[in-house]
Scaffold this active site. Structure first.
Site, PDB file in Angstrom:
ATOM      1  N   SER A 184       0.918  -1.154   0.089  1.00 18.89           N
ATOM      2  CA  SER A 184      -0.018  -0.083  -0.118  1.00 18.89           C
ATOM      3  C   SER A 184       0.772   1.163  -0.021  1.00 18.89           C
ATOM      4  CB  SER A 184      -0.844   0.020   1.252  1.00 18.89           C
ATOM      5  OG  SER A 184      -1.617  -1.020   1.338  1.00 18.89           O
TER       6      SER A 184
HETATM    7  N1  SAH Z   1      -0.224  -5.360   4.044  1.00 19.08           N
HETATM    8  C1  SAH Z   1       0.318  -5.617   2.961  1.00 19.08           C
HETATM    9  C2  SAH Z   1      -0.454  -5.351   1.626  1.00 19.08           C
HETATM   10  C3  SAH Z   1      -0.457  -6.457   0.723  1.00 19.08           C
HETATM   11  S1  SAH Z   1      -1.881  -6.399  -0.445  1.00 19.08           S
HETATM   12  C4  SAH Z   1       1.795  -4.828   2.774  1.00 19.08           C
HETATM   13  O1  SAH Z   1       2.050  -4.134   3.679  1.00 19.08           O
HETATM   14  O2  SAH Z   1       2.619  -5.095   1.860  1.00 19.08           O
HETATM   15  C5  SAH Z   1      -3.074  -7.751   0.312  1.00 19.08           C
HETATM   16  C6  SAH Z   1      -2.745  -8.731   0.661  1.00 19.08           C
HETATM   17  O3  SAH Z   1      -3.806  -9.543   1.057  1.00 19.08           O
HETATM   18  C7  SAH Z   1      -2.196  -9.805  -0.743  1.00 19.08           C
HETATM   19  O4  SAH Z   1      -0.961 -10.237  -0.443  1.00 19.08           O
HETATM   20  C8  SAH Z   1      -3.194 -10.972  -0.801  1.00 19.08           C
HETATM   21  O5  SAH Z   1      -2.539 -12.133  -1.308  1.00 19.08           O
HETATM   22  C9  SAH Z   1      -3.662 -11.128   0.584  1.00 19.08           C
HETATM   23  N2  SAH Z   1      -4.714 -11.797   0.927  1.00 19.08           N
HETATM   24  C10 SAH Z   1      -5.929 -11.605   0.051  1.00 19.08           C
HETATM   25  N3  SAH Z   1      -7.201 -12.303   0.548  1.00 19.08           N
HETATM   26  C11 SAH Z   1      -6.642 -12.866   1.702  1.00 19.08           C
HETATM   27  C12 SAH Z   1      -7.296 -13.769   2.693  1.00 19.08           C
HETATM   28  N4  SAH Z   1      -8.365 -14.302   2.498  1.00 19.08           N
HETATM   29  N5  SAH Z   1      -6.535 -13.831   3.687  1.00 19.08           N
HETATM   30  C13 SAH Z   1      -4.939 -13.641   3.967  1.00 19.08           C
HETATM   31  N6  SAH Z   1      -4.473 -12.930   2.899  1.00 19.08           N
HETATM   32  C14 SAH Z   1      -5.275 -12.379   1.725  1.00 19.08           C
END
Ligand code: SAH
Length: 231
Positions: A81
């Site tokens: 993000s």
């Molecule tokens: N917090 C992260 C943002 C990553 S984007 C950072 O600081 O980099 C969101 C992430 O959520 C992705 O990696 C995606 O694979 C994950 N995601 C999506 N659905 C999910 C679920 N049901 N359980 C766990 N992770 C999930």
């Protein structure tokens, strides 16, 4: 040791220090122009954003963009993000040192690291195993011993470690997963983007007070979709 070797060593060391300084300066500027100038005022959040080396959470090819005012690709169609959104979500959950947090969507691990600078323990779940492994290696290398990660579908939260004072969901869901609401502690705060994947979503804040949930609509955001595992 001859003088050539001493000079070579000093040059290598010097370059490393210059690199560290370069990212440090970029990070301090990023926090001023993107975070404090835009109204983030929570001191713990600001200090954490000044400390966590964001350039070590992005793929090598984006290292020079690490402090830019935008999200970046981290592989597998996912993103880290924008710094402001990370700071905003951190501030609204009111992190303090004794709190226990759960994050759904570890991704690069950056949001977890920012939280881990402030709270006692961060539990984090990532559905893509490769990203879960990469972030685990990063936490180890950077010494984040208070982050406990696992790979899996975060829909059901982490019952064995609940309740949580803080829950941060970093993927957009159509509806707020009920197990996460159930795993929120009294006075706990849950922040989650809610809405259609691929569209503009609304960032919502839920606060549990006397067992009841108070819902607040915060702002509009755009996150990658919250996925469900098939099994
Ligand atoms: N917090 C992260 C943002 C990553 S984007 C950072 O600081 O980099 C969101 C992430 O959520 C992705 O990696 C995606 O694979 C994950 N995601 C999506 N659905 C999910 C679920 N049901 N359980 C766990 N992770 C999930």
């Amino acid at each position: 040791m001859n003088f050539d070797i001493i000079i070579l060593s000093l040059t290598i060391l010097g370059n490393n220090f210059l690199q560290v300084d370069k990212y440090h300066a970029e990070r301090i500027n990023m926090v001023k122009s993107q975070i404090t100038d835009r109204g983030i005022s929570n001191t713990a959040t600001i200090n954490a954003m000044r400390k966590v080396p964001r350039h070590l959470f992005v793929p090598m090819e984006y290292v020079n963009d690490a402090y830019g005012d935008y999200p970046l690709p981290i592989g597998f169609g996912q993103t880290i993000s924008q710094p402001y959104i990370v700071a905003y979500m951190t501030e609204v959950v009111k992190p303090t040192e004794k709190k226990k947090a759960l994050e759904i969507g570890t991704g690069s691990g950056y949001q977890a690291a920012v939280l881990a600078e402030i709270v006692d323990t961060v539990f984090t779940i990532e559905i893509i195993p490769e990203l879960a492994n990469e972030s685990a290696a990063r936490f180890k290398q950077l010494g984040y011993n208070n982050i406990i990660g696992k790979s899996g579908d975060g829909y059901n939260g982490w019952p064995g470690h609940s309740p949580f004072d803080i829950i941060i969901v970093t993927a957009a869901a159509n509806a707020i997963p009920k197990p996460l609401i159930d795993q929120l502690a009294e006075n706990g705060r849950l922040v989650i983007p809610v809405g259609e994947p691929g569209a503009i979503q609304e960032l919502m804040l839920l606060v549990k007070k006397n067992g009841k949930i108070e819902t607040n609509r915060l702002t509009f955001v755009r996150f990658v979709p919250f996925k469900r595992s098939k099994s």
